[in-house]
Design an enzyme around this catalytic site. Structure first.
Site, PDB file in Angstrom:
ATOM      1  N   LYS A  26       0.759  -1.187   0.084  1.00 33.22           N
ATOM      2  CA  LYS A  26      -0.081  -0.111  -0.084  1.00 33.22           C
ATOM      3  C   LYS A  26       0.920   1.237  -0.058  1.00 33.22           C
ATOM      4  O   LYS A  26       2.069   1.087   0.385  1.00 33.22           O
ATOM      5  CB  LYS A  26      -0.948  -0.004   1.126  1.00 33.22           C
ATOM      6  CG  LYS A  26      -2.089   0.836   1.289  1.00 33.22           C
ATOM      7  CD  LYS A  26      -3.174   0.103   0.557  1.00 33.22           C
ATOM      8  CE  LYS A  26      -4.389   1.034   0.214  1.00 33.22           C
ATOM      9  NZ  LYS A  26      -5.692   0.168  -0.098  1.00 33.22           N
ATOM     10  N   ASP A  51      -7.113   4.659  -4.359  1.00 29.00           N
ATOM     11  CA  ASP A  51      -7.647   4.406  -3.194  1.00 29.00           C
ATOM     12  C   ASP A  51      -8.251   5.405  -3.062  1.00 29.00           C
ATOM     13  O   ASP A  51      -8.570   6.280  -4.105  1.00 29.00           O
ATOM     14  CB  ASP A  51      -6.646   3.861  -2.108  1.00 29.00           C
ATOM     15  CG  ASP A  51      -7.196   3.311  -0.931  1.00 29.00           C
ATOM     16  OD1 ASP A  51      -7.641   2.157  -0.682  1.00 29.00           O
ATOM     17  OD2 ASP A  51      -7.403   4.112  -0.005  1.00 29.00           O
TER      18      ASP A  51
HETATM   19  N1  GLU Z   1      -7.442   0.309  -2.779  1.00 34.35           N
HETATM   20  C1  GLU Z   1      -8.248  -0.885  -3.064  1.00 34.35           C
HETATM   21  C2  GLU Z   1      -8.067  -1.917  -1.924  1.00 34.35           C
HETATM   22  O1  GLU Z   1      -8.228  -1.133  -0.999  1.00 34.35           O
HETATM   23  C3  GLU Z   1      -7.860  -1.596  -4.356  1.00 34.35           C
HETATM   24  C4  GLU Z   1      -6.344  -1.939  -4.542  1.00 34.35           C
HETATM   25  C5  GLU Z   1      -5.867  -2.472  -5.919  1.00 34.35           C
HETATM   26  O2  GLU Z   1      -6.741  -2.357  -6.959  1.00 34.35           O
HETATM   27  O3  GLU Z   1      -4.695  -2.841  -5.960  1.00 34.35           O
HETATM   28  O4  GLU Z   1      -8.170  -3.024  -2.156  1.00 34.35           O
END
Ligand code: GLU
Length: 448
Positions: A128, A168
């Site tokens: 992340k 996100d």
């Molecule tokens: N931000 C999204 C999550 O919390 C998607 C992450 C992504 O597609 O890599 O899962």
């Protein structure tokens, strides 16, 4: 045979290693409490310190982001990428741009992401990233400058088989476009290094809708398991971004009624429920108006209630889709008192520990953690990666079908690992245990 002393010592060690990281420790504690029995029962897990090793990120990259605003003044932000674990695939997870972003927030998200990604059944590791940059009130040009400066720092750490960021909070197709453009220029490479791209540049159909649609597909399985159906039920939804709006759209399509949406400034309440046209209007003006929900109340209908949250309204299902810790214990108790049967998370960790406890203590309400119910977004990101790797693109119907299958698969794993003798499912336990076994097996198989 270790007893709970083993677990409390383990918790203490992790806390000591991560001082003042409240959100991270909240996520770790939630999962640890749920996998405690598995650790107590499995000598190998303890000998190889599997849980502890999973909590430690492979690496934390932090960098400064310098950029020029529209007045020609220098601006300074901080950026992070936490590469938590690539045990089962390239690091994968979104980027969040928000003033509340800190190392602890990114670490909690990266840790949770590992379990969520494991549950999808796709080869995706966990990561992340993000920045404390606040895009509110910034021009398109400023957003572009910031994204370019951010990628100038990040590009050396990512790659289609290394680490694949996505969106996100406050990072959507516009930001991904700017980030991708900068990566392409620096690397002179067109590869699937980011997901959530626009269709014209290697993006995937269904990615925009995936998280919200996935939440509702999961909800349908939960209800079916309880011998209930979605048609005719009333939903309160928080948030007004991608997840909230597409969850609302899919819920309406299935015959449910959605009576709230919200943002950090208040709630938009519509007693008789939003129509599909209402949701399309909100999708269209999302990111264009300063406060889309307030504009909706002024230009169309519904009541705007400044400073309020959606949890005081009577509903059958509550869907928190805004951000972490947006629902506290008292609010969860109000929902339960008003007859709410399911709290299903569209956001990551939207319920405080007190809220989760209140829901678990209630007889007729169940809690679905985001790592299970909101995995549809990252799952379709995984499908975007495989389309990019194969230089191909799939149809909407195919991808929506895959998304449905993946949500069903995740539900099945939660039931398998979380069902009690009485037939009740503890989805939090089920999701944590199922994800943990996958990661633990991969860790054991790959040696120390
Ligand atoms: N931000 C999204 C999550 O919390 C998607 C992450 C992504 O597609 O890599 O899962």
């Amino acid at each position: 045979m270790p007893d709970s002393q083993y677990i409390s010592e383990l918790k203490n060690r992790i806390t000591e290693r991560n001082p003042n990281q409240t959100e991270f420790m909240q996520a770790v504690t939630e999962i640890l409490d749920n996998v405690a029995e598995e650790l107590e029962d499995n000598d190998e897990y303890r000998r190889y310190r599997i849980f502890e090793r999973l909590t430690e990120p492979d690496r934390i990259i932090s960098f400064k982001v310098e950029w020029l605003d529209d007045r020609g003044c220098a601006q300074l932000n901080r950026g992070w990428r936490v590469q938590q674990s690539n045990l089962i695939g390239p690091y994968k997870g979104g980027l969040r741009f928000h003033p509340t972003v800190s190392e602890s927030v990114i670490k909690f998200l990266a840790f949770e992401q590992c379990f969520k990604n494991a549950l999808t059944g796709l080869p995706l590791g966990g990561g992340k990233g993000g920045s404390d940059f606040d895009p509110k009130g910034r021009s398109d040009h400023e957003i572009m400058s910031f994204c370019q400066a951010f990628m100038t720092q990040l590009y050396r750490h990512i790659g289609a088989n290394v680490d694949v960021p996505a969106g996100d909070i406050n990072v959507g197709a516009r930001e991904i476009g700017f980030l991708y453009g900068q990566y392409r220029k620096i690397r002179n490479q067109f590869s699937g290094v980011l997901t959530g791209k626009a269709i014209e540049m290697g993006g995937s159909l269904v990615r925009t809708e995936a998280t919200g649609f996935g939440v509702i597909y999961f909800l349908q399985h939960v209800l079916e398991h309880k011998e209930l159906q979605l048609e005719g039920l009333t939903l309160t939804i928080s948030g007004a971004g991608n997840v909230a709006l597409f969850a609302a759209k899919k819920a309406l399509e299935q015959g449910a009624k959605v009576i709230t949406l919200s943002n950090s400034r208040g709630v938009l309440f519509k007693d008789n429920g939003f129509s599909n046209d209402d949701i399309e209007w909100l999708i269209k003006y999302d990111n264009i108006k300063d406060n889309t929900l307030l504009s909706f109340a002024e230009e169309r209908d519904g009541e705007w209630r400044a400073g309020e949250k959606p949890w005081q309204y009577k509903c059958d299902v509550a869907v928190p889709c805004a951000t972490q810790n947006e629902m506290n214990g008292e609010e969860a108790s109000t929902l339960i008192k008003n007859g709410c049967k399911v709290v299903i998370c569209g956001a990551n960790m939207p319920c405080t520990s007190e809220a989760i406890e209140a829901i678990h203590n209630a007889k007729n309400c169940c809690y679905i953690p985001g790592k299970a119910s909101n995995a549809g977004g990252v799952a379709v990101s995984g499908l975007e990666m495989s389309q990019n790797a194969g230089f191909e693109s799939q149809t909407f119907e195919y991808l929506d079908g895959r998304l449905r299958d993946i949500m069903k698969h995740i539900h099945g794993q939660c039931v398998k690992c979380g069902e009690s003798d009485t037939g009740d499912v503890n989805y939090e336990r089920g999701a944590s245990v199922a994800g943990f076994h996958i990661l633990a097996k991969a860790m054991l198989a790959q040696g120390v």
